[in-house]
Write a protein that holds these residues in place. Sequence first.
Motif, PDB file in Angstrom:
ATOM      1  N   GLY A 174      12.317  11.888 -25.859  1.00 56.75           N
ATOM      2  CA  GLY A 174      12.481  11.050 -24.673  1.00 56.75           C
ATOM      3  C   GLY A 174      12.330   9.579 -25.007  1.00 56.75           C
ATOM      4  N   PRO A 175      12.745   8.699 -24.085  1.00 55.93           N
ATOM      5  CA  PRO A 175      12.585   7.268 -24.326  1.00 55.93           C
ATOM      6  C   PRO A 175      11.124   6.873 -24.405  1.00 55.93           C
ATOM      7  CG  PRO A 175      13.276   7.683 -22.071  1.00 55.93           C
ATOM      8  CD  PRO A 175      13.378   8.987 -22.794  1.00 55.93           C
ATOM      9  N   ALA A 176      10.856   5.717 -24.955  1.00 49.29           N
ATOM     10  CA  ALA A 176       9.471   5.275 -25.129  1.00 49.29           C
ATOM     11  C   ALA A 176       8.757   5.116 -23.805  1.00 49.29           C
ATOM     12  CB  ALA A 176       9.442   3.957 -25.894  1.00 49.29           C
ATOM     13  N   ALA A 177       9.486   4.740 -22.757  1.00 47.05           N
ATOM     14  CA  ALA A 177       8.831   4.484 -21.471  1.00 47.05           C
ATOM     15  C   ALA A 177       9.829   4.612 -20.331  1.00 47.05           C
ATOM     16  CB  ALA A 177       8.214   3.090 -21.473  1.00 47.05           C
ATOM     17  N   TYR A 178       9.285   4.813 -19.160  1.00 48.49           N
ATOM     18  CA  TYR A 178      10.048   4.758 -17.907  1.00 48.49           C
ATOM     19  C   TYR A 178       9.324   3.809 -16.960  1.00 48.49           C
ATOM     20  CZ  TYR A 178      12.845   8.991 -18.878  1.00 48.49           C
ATOM     21  OH  TYR A 178      13.725   9.913 -19.397  1.00 48.49           O
ATOM     22  N   PHE A 179      10.093   3.062 -16.179  1.00 52.64           N
ATOM     23  CA  PHE A 179       9.523   2.241 -15.129  1.00 52.64           C
ATOM     24  C   PHE A 179       9.504   3.013 -13.815  1.00 52.64           C
ATOM     25  CE2 PHE A 179      10.694  -1.181 -18.045  1.00 52.64           C
ATOM     26  CZ  PHE A 179       9.572  -1.993 -17.968  1.00 52.64           C
ATOM     27  N   SER A 180       8.496   2.741 -12.993  1.00 51.04           N
ATOM     28  CA  SER A 180       8.467   3.277 -11.640  1.00 51.04           C
ATOM     29  C   SER A 180       9.712   2.826 -10.889  1.00 51.04           C
ATOM     30  CB  SER A 180       7.218   2.764 -10.913  1.00 51.04           C
ATOM     31  OG  SER A 180       7.231   3.129  -9.550  1.00 51.04           O
ATOM     32  N   THR A 181      10.206   3.666 -10.011  1.00 49.42           N
ATOM     33  CA  THR A 181      11.313   3.259  -9.138  1.00 49.42           C
ATOM     34  C   THR A 181      10.824   3.010  -7.711  1.00 49.42           C
ATOM     35  OG1 THR A 181      11.908   5.610  -8.902  1.00 49.42           O
ATOM     36  CG2 THR A 181      13.166   4.298 -10.485  1.00 49.42           C
ATOM     37  N   LEU A 182       9.504   3.001  -7.523  1.00 49.21           N
ATOM     38  CA  LEU A 182       8.945   2.540  -6.260  1.00 49.21           C
ATOM     39  C   LEU A 182       8.964   1.007  -6.247  1.00 49.21           C
ATOM     40  CD1 LEU A 182       5.768   4.817  -6.045  1.00 49.21           C
ATOM     41  CD2 LEU A 182       8.002   5.218  -4.993  1.00 49.21           C
ATOM     42  N   PRO A 183       9.061   0.395  -5.075  1.00 50.31           N
ATOM     43  CA  PRO A 183       9.022  -1.075  -5.000  1.00 50.31           C
ATOM     44  C   PRO A 183       7.572  -1.559  -5.111  1.00 50.31           C
ATOM     45  CG  PRO A 183       9.262  -0.169  -2.805  1.00 50.31           C
ATOM     46  CD  PRO A 183       9.278   1.000  -3.752  1.00 50.31           C
ATOM     47  N   VAL A 184       7.083  -1.653  -6.327  1.00 47.03           N
ATOM     48  CA  VAL A 184       5.654  -1.904  -6.519  1.00 47.03           C
ATOM     49  C   VAL A 184       5.226  -3.273  -5.991  1.00 47.03           C
ATOM     50  CG1 VAL A 184       5.403  -0.282  -8.441  1.00 47.03           C
ATOM     51  CG2 VAL A 184       6.037  -2.655  -8.914  1.00 47.03           C
ATOM     52  N   LYS A 185       6.095  -4.261  -6.066  1.00 47.65           N
ATOM     53  CA  LYS A 185       5.736  -5.596  -5.568  1.00 47.65           C
ATOM     54  C   LYS A 185       5.703  -5.612  -4.039  1.00 47.65           C
ATOM     55  CE  LYS A 185       5.678  -7.633  -9.694  1.00 47.65           C
ATOM     56  NZ  LYS A 185       6.580  -8.750 -10.002  1.00 47.65           N
ATOM     57  N   ALA A 186       6.676  -4.977  -3.403  1.00 48.25           N
ATOM     58  CA  ALA A 186       6.676  -4.903  -1.941  1.00 48.25           C
ATOM     59  C   ALA A 186       5.481  -4.104  -1.452  1.00 48.25           C
ATOM     60  CB  ALA A 186       7.979  -4.281  -1.446  1.00 48.25           C
ATOM     61  N   ALA A 187       5.167  -3.035  -2.143  1.00 46.81           N
ATOM     62  CA  ALA A 187       3.993  -2.236  -1.769  1.00 46.81           C
ATOM     63  C   ALA A 187       2.716  -3.039  -1.952  1.00 46.81           C
ATOM     64  CB  ALA A 187       3.953  -0.953  -2.590  1.00 46.81           C
ATOM     65  N   LEU A 188       2.641  -3.806  -3.036  1.00 38.67           N
ATOM     66  CA  LEU A 188       1.473  -4.656  -3.264  1.00 38.67           C
ATOM     67  C   LEU A 188       1.290  -5.631  -2.106  1.00 38.67           C
ATOM     68  CD1 LEU A 188      -0.788  -5.777  -5.119  1.00 38.67           C
ATOM     69  CD2 LEU A 188       0.946  -7.320  -6.076  1.00 38.67           C
ATOM     70  N   ALA A 189       2.366  -6.302  -1.711  1.00 42.27           N
ATOM     71  CA  ALA A 189       2.282  -7.266  -0.616  1.00 42.27           C
ATOM     72  C   ALA A 189       1.832  -6.591   0.674  1.00 42.27           C
ATOM     73  CB  ALA A 189       3.629  -7.953  -0.429  1.00 42.27           C
ATOM     74  N   ALA A 190       2.350  -5.394   0.930  1.00 43.73           N
ATOM     75  CA  ALA A 190       1.991  -4.677   2.154  1.00 43.73           C
ATOM     76  C   ALA A 190       0.536  -4.226   2.123  1.00 43.73           C
ATOM     77  CB  ALA A 190       2.918  -3.480   2.347  1.00 43.73           C
ATOM     78  N   LEU A 191       0.067  -3.772   0.973  1.00 47.78           N
ATOM     79  CA  LEU A 191      -1.326  -3.350   0.854  1.00 47.78           C
ATOM     80  C   LEU A 191      -2.277  -4.525   1.071  1.00 47.78           C
ATOM     81  CD1 LEU A 191      -0.951  -0.983  -2.216  1.00 47.78           C
ATOM     82  CD2 LEU A 191      -1.733  -0.284   0.057  1.00 47.78           C
ATOM     83  N   LEU A 192      -1.981  -5.647   0.442  1.00 54.13           N
ATOM     84  CA  LEU A 192      -2.839  -6.817   0.595  1.00 54.13           C
ATOM     85  C   LEU A 192      -2.822  -7.322   2.033  1.00 54.13           C
ATOM     86  CD1 LEU A 192      -2.036  -8.715  -2.739  1.00 54.13           C
ATOM     87  CD2 LEU A 192      -4.016  -7.264  -2.221  1.00 54.13           C
ATOM     88  N   ALA A 193      -1.657  -7.271   2.668  1.00 56.61           N
ATOM     89  CA  ALA A 193      -1.565  -7.690   4.070  1.00 56.61           C
ATOM     90  C   ALA A 193      -2.392  -6.789   4.975  1.00 56.61           C
ATOM     91  CB  ALA A 193      -0.108  -7.701   4.517  1.00 56.61           C
ATOM     92  N   ALA A 194      -2.545  -5.524   4.569  1.00 55.32           N
ATOM     93  CA  ALA A 194      -3.336  -4.577   5.347  1.00 55.32           C
ATOM     94  C   ALA A 194      -4.818  -4.655   5.009  1.00 55.32           C
ATOM     95  CB  ALA A 194      -2.821  -3.158   5.100  1.00 55.32           C
ATOM     96  N   GLY A 195      -5.194  -5.565   4.112  1.00 57.84           N
ATOM     97  CA  GLY A 195      -6.591  -5.721   3.745  1.00 57.84           C
ATOM     98  C   GLY A 195      -7.092  -4.692   2.755  1.00 57.84           C
ATOM     99  N   ILE A 196      -6.170  -4.050   2.026  1.00 59.50           N
ATOM    100  CA  ILE A 196      -6.536  -3.027   1.052  1.00 59.50           C
ATOM    101  C   ILE A 196      -6.481  -3.644  -0.345  1.00 59.50           C
ATOM    102  CG2 ILE A 196      -5.941  -0.778   0.070  1.00 59.50           C
ATOM    103  CD1 ILE A 196      -4.658  -0.081   2.778  1.00 59.50           C
ATOM    104  N   PRO A 197      -7.562  -3.629  -1.109  1.00 66.03           N
ATOM    105  CA  PRO A 197      -7.534  -4.191  -2.464  1.00 66.03           C
ATOM    106  C   PRO A 197      -6.499  -3.461  -3.320  1.00 66.03           C
ATOM    107  CG  PRO A 197      -9.781  -3.707  -1.783  1.00 66.03           C
ATOM    108  CD  PRO A 197      -8.884  -3.071  -0.764  1.00 66.03           C
ATOM    109  N   ALA A 198      -5.620  -4.214  -3.969  1.00 65.14           N
ATOM    110  CA  ALA A 198      -4.526  -3.584  -4.720  1.00 65.14           C
ATOM    111  C   ALA A 198      -4.081  -4.480  -5.857  1.00 65.14           C
ATOM    112  CB  ALA A 198      -3.344  -3.286  -3.789  1.00 65.14           C
ATOM    113  N   GLU A 199      -3.401  -3.866  -6.814  1.00 69.25           N
ATOM    114  CA  GLU A 199      -2.877  -4.571  -7.973  1.00 69.25           C
ATOM    115  C   GLU A 199      -1.692  -3.797  -8.520  1.00 69.25           C
ATOM    116  OE1 GLU A 199      -5.907  -4.475 -10.982  1.00 69.25           O
ATOM    117  OE2 GLU A 199      -5.979  -2.276 -11.006  1.00 69.25           O
ATOM    118  N   VAL A 200      -0.840  -4.486  -9.266  1.00 70.74           N
ATOM    119  CA  VAL A 200       0.161  -3.813 -10.089  1.00 70.74           C
ATOM    120  C   VAL A 200      -0.460  -3.616 -11.456  1.00 70.74           C
ATOM    121  CG1 VAL A 200       2.418  -3.978 -11.189  1.00 70.74           C
ATOM    122  CG2 VAL A 200       2.130  -4.729  -8.819  1.00 70.74           C
TER     123      VAL A 200
END
Length: 213
Positions: free
Chosen positions: A107-133
Motif C-alpha cells: 500500500g501507499p506510505a500514507a492516506y489523508f483523511s477525506t473529512l473536512p478537518v479544518k471545517a470541523a475544527l472551526a465548528a468544534l472551536l465555535a461550539a466551545g469544544i477544545p480541538a486540534e488537527v
Amino acid sequence: MILLTGFEPFGGESTNPSWAAARAAAALLRSEGLEAEAVELPCVFGEALRLLEAALERYHPEVVVSAGQAGGRSRISLERVAINCDDARIPDNAGNAPVDQPVVTGGPAAYFSTLPVKAALAALLAAGIPAEVSQAAGTYVCNHLFYGLMHALRLRPGVRGGFVHVPFEPKQLPPGSTDPSLPLEQLTEALAVVVRSTLATTADLTISAGATH
C-alpha cells in the motif's frame, strides 16, 4: 447513512470513551433525523479492520467517522494522515505486537483523511469544544484502523471518512490525577459536530492548523 465506530477498552482500562461517544453520537444524530449506526471494534490488529469492512458492506455509509482513545491528550484530535506502519508499544487485546509491519503490504506510505478537518475544527472551536488537527495518529490499532479505512474507501467513490482521537473521560482518572479529560457529553457532541460539518462541507476551509513539531 452515517457510520461511527469506537473501540473496546484496552491497556487495562474498564471503559473506552471512543465507543461510549460513538454510540451516543449515533443516537443523537438519529434524533436529528439522520440515519446513523455505531459499531464497537476490538482493539486487535487485523480483526478491527475485518469488522470495519463488514460494517461498510452492511450499512453502505456515505460518511465514516472512526474514533479512538488518546489518553493524555487534552483536545479532540482530528487526525489528518494515516501511515502504513504497525509498530506496537504494547500488545493489543489478543496479544499481538507487530513491529515495523505494513498495515497493507504494497500500500501507499500514507492516506489523508477525506473529512473536512479544518471545517470541523472551526465548528468544534465555535461550539466551545477544545480541538486540534493532529498530524500523527500513532502506530497502534487506531492508526491501523484509520489506514485500513482509507484504503477500503479508495474503492468507494464519494464516501468520506477519517479518524478522531478523544481524551479520557473524567471517570477513568484516579482521584487526584492531573491528566486531561473531557466529559462524555462533550465527546459525544464533538463526534456529532464532525459529522454535521462533513455533511455541510464540500470543500474544506483553508485555515492554519499545522504544527511546528
